[in-house]
Design an enzyme around this catalytic site. Structure first.
Site, PDB file in Angstrom:
ATOM      1  N   SER A 138       0.860  -1.193   0.000  1.00 53.84           N
ATOM      2  CA  SER A 138       0.000   0.000   0.000  1.00 53.84           C
ATOM      3  C   SER A 138       0.888   1.232   0.000  1.00 53.84           C
ATOM      4  CB  SER A 138      -0.851   0.015   1.274  1.00 53.84           C
ATOM      5  OG  SER A 138      -1.532   1.246   1.415  1.00 53.84           O
ATOM      6  N   TYR A 151      -1.949   0.110  10.913  1.00 49.58           N
ATOM      7  CA  TYR A 151      -2.160  -0.341   9.516  1.00 49.58           C
ATOM      8  C   TYR A 151      -0.905  -0.039   8.695  1.00 49.58           C
ATOM      9  CZ  TYR A 151      -3.873  -0.845   4.764  1.00 49.58           C
ATOM     10  OH  TYR A 151      -4.006  -1.222   3.438  1.00 49.58           O
TER      11      TYR A 151
HETATM   12  P1  NDP Z   1     -11.686  -5.745   0.414  1.00 45.27           P
HETATM   13  O1  NDP Z   1     -12.194  -5.535   1.798  1.00 45.27           O
HETATM   14  O2  NDP Z   1     -12.613  -5.474  -0.716  1.00 45.27           O
HETATM   15  O3  NDP Z   1     -11.092  -7.227   0.259  1.00 45.27           O
HETATM   16  C1  NDP Z   1     -10.347  -7.826   1.289  1.00 45.27           C
HETATM   17  C2  NDP Z   1     -10.212  -9.315   0.989  1.00 45.27           C
HETATM   18  O4  NDP Z   1      -9.388  -9.910   2.007  1.00 45.27           O
HETATM   19  C3  NDP Z   1     -11.544 -10.037   1.001  1.00 45.27           C
HETATM   20  O5  NDP Z   1     -11.611 -10.918  -0.096  1.00 45.27           O
HETATM   21  C4  NDP Z   1     -11.518 -10.817   2.305  1.00 45.27           C
HETATM   22  O6  NDP Z   1     -12.199 -12.055   2.132  1.00 45.27           O
HETATM   23  C5  NDP Z   1     -10.026 -11.069   2.506  1.00 45.27           C
HETATM   24  N1  NDP Z   1      -9.699 -11.245   3.917  1.00 45.27           N
HETATM   25  C6  NDP Z   1      -9.799 -10.300   4.900  1.00 45.27           C
HETATM   26  N2  NDP Z   1      -9.488 -10.850   6.087  1.00 45.27           N
HETATM   27  C7  NDP Z   1      -9.193 -12.156   5.848  1.00 45.27           C
HETATM   28  C8  NDP Z   1      -8.813 -13.230   6.675  1.00 45.27           C
HETATM   29  N3  NDP Z   1      -8.686 -13.098   8.016  1.00 45.27           N
HETATM   30  N4  NDP Z   1      -8.594 -14.453   6.121  1.00 45.27           N
HETATM   31  C9  NDP Z   1      -8.738 -14.624   4.781  1.00 45.27           C
HETATM   32  N5  NDP Z   1      -9.089 -13.622   3.933  1.00 45.27           N
HETATM   33  C10 NDP Z   1      -9.320 -12.411   4.469  1.00 45.27           C
HETATM   34  O7  NDP Z   1     -10.389  -4.811   0.295  1.00 45.27           O
HETATM   35  P2  NDP Z   1      -9.338  -4.540  -0.891  1.00 45.27           P
HETATM   36  O8  NDP Z   1      -9.630  -5.355  -2.083  1.00 45.27           O
HETATM   37  O9  NDP Z   1      -9.238  -3.083  -1.031  1.00 45.27           O
HETATM   38  O10 NDP Z   1      -8.007  -5.041  -0.176  1.00 45.27           O
HETATM   39  C11 NDP Z   1      -7.141  -6.019  -0.706  1.00 45.27           C
HETATM   40  C12 NDP Z   1      -5.715  -5.665  -0.309  1.00 45.27           C
HETATM   41  O11 NDP Z   1      -5.378  -4.411  -0.870  1.00 45.27           O
HETATM   42  C13 NDP Z   1      -5.485  -5.545   1.193  1.00 45.27           C
HETATM   43  O12 NDP Z   1      -4.249  -6.139   1.504  1.00 45.27           O
HETATM   44  C14 NDP Z   1      -5.424  -4.038   1.406  1.00 45.27           C
HETATM   45  O13 NDP Z   1      -4.664  -3.690   2.525  1.00 45.27           O
HETATM   46  C15 NDP Z   1      -4.777  -3.604   0.115  1.00 45.27           C
HETATM   47  N6  NDP Z   1      -4.940  -2.204  -0.250  1.00 45.27           N
HETATM   48  C16 NDP Z   1      -6.185  -1.663  -0.384  1.00 45.27           C
HETATM   49  C17 NDP Z   1      -6.321  -0.330  -0.735  1.00 45.27           C
HETATM   50  C18 NDP Z   1      -7.647   0.363  -0.832  1.00 45.27           C
HETATM   51  O14 NDP Z   1      -7.686   1.610  -0.781  1.00 45.27           O
HETATM   52  N7  NDP Z   1      -8.754  -0.350  -0.988  1.00 45.27           N
HETATM   53  C19 NDP Z   1      -5.137   0.491  -1.024  1.00 45.27           C
HETATM   54  C20 NDP Z   1      -3.882  -0.187  -0.828  1.00 45.27           C
HETATM   55  C21 NDP Z   1      -3.809  -1.485  -0.482  1.00 45.27           C
HETATM   56  P3  NDP Z   1     -13.183 -12.755   3.188  1.00 45.27           P
HETATM   57  O15 NDP Z   1     -13.825 -11.668   3.991  1.00 45.27           O
HETATM   58  O16 NDP Z   1     -14.129 -13.553   2.357  1.00 45.27           O
HETATM   59  O17 NDP Z   1     -12.255 -13.614   3.990  1.00 45.27           O
HETATM   60  C1  8X3 Z   2      -5.136   1.611   1.686  1.00 45.22           C
HETATM   61  C2  8X3 Z   2      -4.875   3.032   1.302  1.00 45.22           C
HETATM   62  O1  8X3 Z   2      -4.617   5.391   2.260  1.00 45.22           O
HETATM   63  O2  8X3 Z   2      -6.439   4.036   3.127  1.00 45.22           O
HETATM   64  O3  8X3 Z   2      -3.975   0.925   1.936  1.00 45.22           O
HETATM   65  O4  8X3 Z   2      -4.183   3.551   3.741  1.00 45.22           O
HETATM   66  S1  8X3 Z   2      -5.041   4.028   2.692  1.00 45.22           S
END
Ligand code: NDP
Ligand code: 8X3
Length: 250
Positions: A138, A151
């Site tokens: 991220s 985080y």
């Molecule tokens: P979502 O919440 O849409 O997706 C998160 C995914 O992670 C879900 O499929 C969920 O599946 C899975 N997950 C969460 N906890 C667990 C667990 N304990 N065990 C197994 N699976 C888990 O978020 P994003 O798609 O945005 O996030 C994906 C990645 O991208 C993360 O690592 C996040 O930190 C990163 N990210 C996101 C950003 C944003 O602004 N959205 C920016 C930068 C990075 P389920 O609940 O079915 O288990």
């Molecule tokens: C997710 C982006 O800016 O919410 O990793 O941390 S931010």
């Protein structure tokens, strides 16, 4: 020969979009998450395009994670591409009032969960001297922002682990990449704010990145020639300059 990818967090957001993108290109898929109904419906949709196997486990559970990956049928055992994507932010609080449960969740899922999944997959890659690991970091892993504390720490850890993997797996010809997005419109903020209305405003007043944008970058990353590794990619929406500078409509 068709490649096989294992994607964690494939039930939503970036992981689900990546599953769709990979399926379009006929990559075999192992899709992981905890929400079984979503796994079933994604499997049903994508099975029209490629071979799909689903695994339901919580990445926090070390035994279940190792056992789930161990249980893969023979035709899905050789993972060519690992997308370590499962993760979330939990809470947005100053360090003095943060919740221990939120801190545990972020360190256990974003950091330790990524390590457990990697531990289960890497031996097969080193044995075959092939593979590509993509860790979803991220912008929060490059710059700490107010109330981001734990985080951000979890994502700094993801970047340190990525660099460590790239060094240690270098003798085996395994590629290791980090993709580091800024604001992406997914379920991320609903999870961070636990369904609170604060989540509604996060992506308002500007065009945030979409999960599909990141999926395209991931697909580009895994389709570079054998001698090219995109080691570290930072991607923001145009409206975002860094973690705290965001141009919103008036
Ligand atoms: P979502 O919440 O849409 O997706 C998160 C995914 O992670 C879900 O499929 C969920 O599946 C899975 N997950 C969460 N906890 C667990 C667990 N304990 N065990 C197994 N699976 C888990 O978020 P994003 O798609 O945005 O996030 C994906 C990645 O991208 C993360 O690592 C996040 O930190 C990163 N990210 C996101 C950003 C944003 O602004 N959205 C920016 C930068 C990075 P389920 O609940 O079915 O288990
Ligand atoms: C997710 C982006 O800016 O919410 O990793 O941390 S931010």
């Amino acid at each position: 020969m068709k490649k096989t990818a294992l994607i964690t967090g494939a039930t939503s957001g970036i992981g689900r979009a990546t599953a769709h993108k990979f399926a379009e290109h006929g990559i075999n898929l192992v899709l992981c998450g905890r929400r079984q109904r979503r796994l079933d419906s994604i499997e049903k949709a994508l099975s029209k395009e490629t071979n799909v196997h689903t695994l339901n486990f919580d990445v926090r559970d070390r035994e279940k994670t190792l056992n789930a990956i161990e249980s893969l049928p023979k035709e899905f055992q050789n993972i060519d591409i690992l997308i370590n994507n499962a993760g979330n932010a939990h809470g947005l609080d100053p360090i003095q009032s943060g919740s221990l449960d939120d801190w545990d969740a972020m360190m256990d899922i974003n950091v330790k969960g990524l390590l457990y999944v990697s531990k289960a997959i890497i031996p097969n890659m080193t044995e075959r001297e092939a593979g590509h690991i993509i860790n979803i970091g991220s912008s929060a892993g490059k710059e700490v922002y107010p109330k981001g504390n734990v985080y951000c720490a979890s994502k700094y850890a993801v970047l340190a682990i990525t660099e460590g993997m790239r060094i240690d797996l270098n003798p085996f010809g395994i590629k290791v990449s980090a993709i580091n997005p800024g604001l992406v419109e997914t379920e991320f903020s609903q999870v961070r704010f636990k369904g609170d209305s604060a989540a509604d405003n996060v992506y308002k007043g500007y065009k945030a990145l979409q999960a599909k944008d990141i999926a395209e970058i991931i697909y580009f990353t895994v389709t570079r020639p054998a001698h090219v590794n995109l080691a570290d990619v930072l991607v923001f929406p145009t409206a975002q300059a860094n973690s705290i500078t965001l141009k919103k409509d008036d």
